[in-house]
Enzyme design. Sequence first.
Site, PDB file in Angstrom:
ATOM      1  N   ASP A 114      37.170  44.226  56.799  1.00  0.00           N
ATOM      2  CA  ASP A 114      37.320  45.487  56.070  1.00  0.00           C
ATOM      3  C   ASP A 114      36.859  45.323  54.630  1.00  0.00           C
ATOM      4  O   ASP A 114      36.107  46.122  54.098  1.00  0.00           O
ATOM      5  CB  ASP A 114      38.767  45.981  56.112  1.00  0.00           C
ATOM      6  CG  ASP A 114      39.785  44.910  55.722  1.00  0.00           C
ATOM      7  OD1 ASP A 114      39.417  43.719  55.593  1.00  0.00           O
ATOM      8  OD2 ASP A 114      40.974  45.254  55.551  1.00  0.00           O
ATOM      9  N   PHE A 136      42.641  47.857  43.685  1.00  0.00           N
ATOM     10  CA  PHE A 136      43.281  47.825  44.997  1.00  0.00           C
ATOM     11  C   PHE A 136      43.028  49.135  45.735  1.00  0.00           C
ATOM     12  O   PHE A 136      43.166  50.213  45.164  1.00  0.00           O
ATOM     13  CB  PHE A 136      44.779  47.579  44.854  1.00  0.00           C
ATOM     14  CG  PHE A 136      45.420  47.205  46.149  1.00  0.00           C
ATOM     15  CD1 PHE A 136      45.380  45.898  46.600  1.00  0.00           C
ATOM     16  CD2 PHE A 136      46.029  48.174  46.935  1.00  0.00           C
ATOM     17  CE1 PHE A 136      45.947  45.557  47.818  1.00  0.00           C
ATOM     18  CE2 PHE A 136      46.602  47.834  48.162  1.00  0.00           C
ATOM     19  CZ  PHE A 136      46.561  46.523  48.595  1.00  0.00           C
ATOM     20  N   VAL A 137      42.648  49.042  47.008  1.00  0.00           N
ATOM     21  CA  VAL A 137      42.368  50.240  47.811  1.00  0.00           C
ATOM     22  C   VAL A 137      43.213  50.274  49.091  1.00  0.00           C
ATOM     23  O   VAL A 137      43.653  49.232  49.576  1.00  0.00           O
ATOM     24  CB  VAL A 137      40.865  50.320  48.187  1.00  0.00           C
ATOM     25  CG1 VAL A 137      39.996  50.536  46.961  1.00  0.00           C
ATOM     26  CG2 VAL A 137      40.421  49.079  48.948  1.00  0.00           C
ATOM     27  N   ASP A 179      37.361  40.250  49.230  1.00  0.00           N
ATOM     28  CA  ASP A 179      37.924  40.306  47.882  1.00  0.00           C
ATOM     29  C   ASP A 179      37.649  38.952  47.212  1.00  0.00           C
ATOM     30  O   ASP A 179      36.562  38.728  46.687  1.00  0.00           O
ATOM     31  CB  ASP A 179      39.417  40.633  48.036  1.00  0.00           C
ATOM     32  CG  ASP A 179      40.156  40.818  46.743  1.00  0.00           C
ATOM     33  OD1 ASP A 179      39.537  41.212  45.753  1.00  0.00           O
ATOM     34  OD2 ASP A 179      41.379  40.581  46.713  1.00  0.00           O
ATOM     35  N   GLY A 187      43.127  44.707  59.046  1.00  0.00           N
ATOM     36  CA  GLY A 187      42.509  45.717  58.192  1.00  0.00           C
ATOM     37  C   GLY A 187      41.220  46.338  58.693  1.00  0.00           C
ATOM     38  O   GLY A 187      40.911  47.479  58.379  1.00  0.00           O
TER      39      GLY A 187
HETATM   40  P1  IMP Z   1      40.309  37.807  50.402  1.00  0.00           P
HETATM   41  O1  IMP Z   1      40.713  36.603  51.210  1.00  0.00           O
HETATM   42  O2  IMP Z   1      40.839  37.758  49.004  1.00  0.00           O
HETATM   43  O3  IMP Z   1      38.815  38.058  50.414  1.00  0.00           O
HETATM   44  O4  IMP Z   1      41.033  39.044  51.009  1.00  0.00           O
HETATM   45  C1  IMP Z   1      40.738  39.437  52.265  1.00  0.00           C
HETATM   46  C2  IMP Z   1      41.728  40.368  52.910  1.00  0.00           C
HETATM   47  O5  IMP Z   1      42.751  40.854  52.037  1.00  0.00           O
HETATM   48  C3  IMP Z   1      40.933  41.571  53.322  1.00  0.00           C
HETATM   49  O6  IMP Z   1      40.317  41.379  54.566  1.00  0.00           O
HETATM   50  C4  IMP Z   1      41.983  42.643  53.322  1.00  0.00           C
HETATM   51  O7  IMP Z   1      42.622  42.685  54.576  1.00  0.00           O
HETATM   52  C5  IMP Z   1      42.938  42.234  52.219  1.00  0.00           C
HETATM   53  N1  IMP Z   1      42.589  42.953  50.963  1.00  0.00           N
HETATM   54  C6  IMP Z   1      41.830  42.507  49.947  1.00  0.00           C
HETATM   55  N2  IMP Z   1      41.703  43.438  48.980  1.00  0.00           N
HETATM   56  C7  IMP Z   1      42.393  44.506  49.424  1.00  0.00           C
HETATM   57  C8  IMP Z   1      42.636  45.824  48.895  1.00  0.00           C
HETATM   58  O8  IMP Z   1      42.189  46.227  47.802  1.00  0.00           O
HETATM   59  N3  IMP Z   1      43.402  46.638  49.671  1.00  0.00           N
HETATM   60  C9  IMP Z   1      43.920  46.279  50.864  1.00  0.00           C
HETATM   61  N4  IMP Z   1      43.721  45.082  51.404  1.00  0.00           N
HETATM   62  C10 IMP Z   1      42.967  44.200  50.691  1.00  0.00           C
HETATM   63 MG    MG Z   2      40.940  42.046  56.371  1.00  0.00          MG
END
Ligand code: IMP
Ligand code: MG
Length: 176
Positions: A101, A153-154, A104, A46
């Site tokens: 990127d 979500f983006v 979350d 990402g």
């Molecule tokens: P986390 O482990 O929940 O913090 O998610 C991390 C990864 O999930 C990010 O580095 C993104 O690649 C993907 N991700 C999280 N939220 C989004 C979103 O809203 N759109 C697209 N990819 C996302």
């Molecule tokens: Mg990522």
Amino acid sequence: MIQINDKQFELFLTKEQIQDKVSKVAARLNDDYADKSVLVIVILNGSFMFASDLIKQLKFDNEVSFVKLQSYNDFSSLGNVLELIGLNTDVEGKDVVVIDDIVDTGITINSMLHKLHKKNVGSVNVCSLLFKPDAFKGDEVPKYVGFSIPNKFVVGYGMDYNQKGRSLTEIYKLKD
Ligand code: IMP
Ligand code: MG
């Protein structure tokens, strides 16, 4: 408005807003890491666009390395992080900046930080274009954040919805 598979997305951040923020984040890093030698670790997939634009503006001595992690399936984070391409650089004693990127839940970045600490990294800070404070479950908020955004979500600017939408130069959010 754009359509990707079954979902509709609306414009959220323009090219100009993104590029302006990338320059501001780069300026902060250039201040904080002036005279340092830094290992920049990019978390694929990402962050490839953000990392590319950001790294071009870095003025300090640096090495760039890539890891490929996956914690995502559709709209929800899975609790476990798959390492699809691992780190092949020695990190012991180094000053590291991890580029992502979007942070979350923080599960992905947490697992990366955990690995780096186990390998006796010298220092480590996280730089993420986007941050969703309301979804975050980690304990340490990323030091360098472009935009803090609502829990929506983006897609675009490297980020995907089921692998689609990465090539968009703007960021779109899911229409409610
Ligand atoms: P986390 O482990 O929940 O913090 O998610 C991390 C990864 O999930 C990010 O580095 C993104 O690649 C993907 N991700 C999280 N939220 C989004 C979103 O809203 N759109 C697209 N990819 C996302
Ligand atoms: Mg990522």
